[in-house]
Enzyme design. Structure first.
Site, PDB file in Angstrom:
ATOM      1  N   GLY A  89       0.822  -1.206   0.000  1.00  0.00           N
ATOM      2  CA  GLY A  89       0.000   0.000   0.000  1.00  0.00           C
ATOM      3  C   GLY A  89       0.853   1.250   0.000  1.00  0.00           C
ATOM      4  O   GLY A  89       2.050   1.208  -0.313  1.00  0.00           O
ATOM      5  N   CYS A  90       0.256   2.379   0.337  1.00  0.00           N
ATOM      6  CA  CYS A  90       0.983   3.653   0.374  1.00  0.00           C
ATOM      7  C   CYS A  90       2.242   3.503   1.225  1.00  0.00           C
ATOM      8  O   CYS A  90       2.183   3.096   2.387  1.00  0.00           O
ATOM      9  CB  CYS A  90       0.087   4.737   0.954  1.00  0.00           C
ATOM     10  SG  CYS A  90       0.920   6.321   1.209  1.00  0.00           S
ATOM     11  N   PHE A  91       3.390   3.845   0.632  1.00  0.00           N
ATOM     12  CA  PHE A  91       4.653   3.545   1.318  1.00  0.00           C
ATOM     13  C   PHE A  91       4.953   4.418   2.520  1.00  0.00           C
ATOM     14  O   PHE A  91       5.834   4.092   3.312  1.00  0.00           O
ATOM     15  CB  PHE A  91       5.836   3.524   0.352  1.00  0.00           C
ATOM     16  CG  PHE A  91       6.006   4.707  -0.586  1.00  0.00           C
ATOM     17  CD1 PHE A  91       5.430   5.947  -0.361  1.00  0.00           C
ATOM     18  CD2 PHE A  91       6.789   4.553  -1.731  1.00  0.00           C
ATOM     19  CE1 PHE A  91       5.621   7.013  -1.224  1.00  0.00           C
ATOM     20  CE2 PHE A  91       6.999   5.619  -2.610  1.00  0.00           C
ATOM     21  CZ  PHE A  91       6.405   6.845  -2.357  1.00  0.00           C
ATOM     22  N   TRP A  92       4.223   5.501   2.713  1.00  0.00           N
ATOM     23  CA  TRP A  92       4.464   6.326   3.901  1.00  0.00           C
ATOM     24  C   TRP A  92       4.257   5.508   5.181  1.00  0.00           C
ATOM     25  O   TRP A  92       5.119   5.431   6.034  1.00  0.00           O
ATOM     26  CB  TRP A  92       3.511   7.510   3.927  1.00  0.00           C
ATOM     27  CG  TRP A  92       3.713   8.548   2.869  1.00  0.00           C
ATOM     28  CD1 TRP A  92       4.758   8.669   2.010  1.00  0.00           C
ATOM     29  CD2 TRP A  92       2.811   9.617   2.580  1.00  0.00           C
ATOM     30  NE1 TRP A  92       4.568   9.749   1.194  1.00  0.00           N
ATOM     31  CE2 TRP A  92       3.394  10.347   1.518  1.00  0.00           C
ATOM     32  CE3 TRP A  92       1.593  10.026   3.092  1.00  0.00           C
ATOM     33  CZ2 TRP A  92       2.770  11.481   0.973  1.00  0.00           C
ATOM     34  CZ3 TRP A  92       0.983  11.150   2.560  1.00  0.00           C
ATOM     35  CH2 TRP A  92       1.561  11.865   1.509  1.00  0.00           C
TER      36      TRP A  92
END
Length: 288
Positions: free
Chosen positions: A77-80
């Protein structure tokens, strides 16, 4: 607006451009159809420039790595949020982390290109860790439990090939652990009746299958959630289902070397839950 230097202005411009692109991508969603190698964007000539030091740890962000350290590359998912969840694992075993792009065709891709689906990459995290302090299996367990791996080319409200779940193995032992844990977690999800899909969609491939396994993302993405002014965003959908006991699924010949170092008490108290990374401090979890 107060005076800022040229370098500061350039950085603000990059961040503003990114936020506009991010908002547009979030509103529209991305394509769930993988680009082919033949139709992928041509290579970009220049490598992405990133800070030399990790924003939280102060350790180097690029190799060569100290002797004895190992590397794991995953996408969920979103790498943050993916990156923050991993750097917070306890025990001083995580040496450094970085976000970037993996599993694609184009060298040195940019964020916009990846969002446009023209490079074939997924948003990924590179973890450099000390296996004497934390096991690959601990990292792998966080990977599985911190997202819904049954969703195809998406995670939460984020859709597109850049949000697909993936693991890229460095050697045969990693491959065996990745495959065995996938089968075990898929069975656990089915038993619990969890997951939007009916099977795990995680892509498992050899890092060696690509001309380069991992390309660093833009510097403003690195350790993003720890930086002042960061947008507290995470699309991950943890299912709150535990990976079954290690001994029940790991190949017998790997059990001694890769035994987990984090006990069940840790997972009961600190296991992934919805939005847990954006509600947590930046420092690693204290656990003994």
């Amino acid at each position: 607006k107060p005076f800022i230097s040229g370098a500061q202005a350039a950085q603000e411009s990059c961040v503003e451009t990114f936020l506009l692109a991010f908002t547009a991508a979030e509103a529209m969603g991305g394509s769930k159809v993988m680009v082919t190698k033949e139709k992928a964007k041509p290579d970009n000539p220049e490598e992405m420039r990133v800070s030399e030091k990790h924003f939280v740890f102060g350790n180097p962000t690029k190799g060569p790595w100290p002797e004895g350290l190992q590397v794991c590359i995953f996408a969920n998912g979103c790498f943050w949020g993916s990156e923050k969840g991993i750097w917070r694992l306890p025990g001083a075993g995580i040496y450094t982390t970085a976000v970037g792009y993996a599993g694609g065709f184009t060298a040195n891709p940019t964020y916009q290109q990846v969002c446009d689906g023209v490079t074939g990459h997924t948003e990924a995290v590179q973890v450099v860790f000390d296996p004497a302090r934390i096991s690959l299996v601990d990292i792998l367990r966080w990977f599985w439990e911190s997202h819904d791996p049954t969703t195809y080319m998406s995670q939460g409200s984020d859709a597109g090939t850049q949000y697909r779940s993936a693991l890229y193995y460095m050697d045969e032992k990693q491959r065996q652990l990745f495959e065995a844990s996938k089968n075990a977690y898929e069975a656990a999800l089915k038993k619990a009746g969890k997951g939007l899909g009916n099977k795990i969609e995680t892509e498992i491939q050899a890092a060696a299958d690509f001309k380069q396994a991992f390309y660093y993302a833009e510097d403003y993405h690195q350790q993003y959630l720890a930086k002042p002014g960061a947008r507290p965003y995470c699309s991950a959908q943890p299912q709150e289902v535990h990976l079954p006991p290690f001994q029940s699924w790991a190949p017998e010949e790997l059990q001694e070397r890769y035994a987990p170092k984090l006990d069940e008490g840790f997972w009961e108290k600190h296991g992934p839950k919805l939005h847990c990374v954006i509600r947590s401090p930046n420092e690693p979890i204290e656990w003994s």
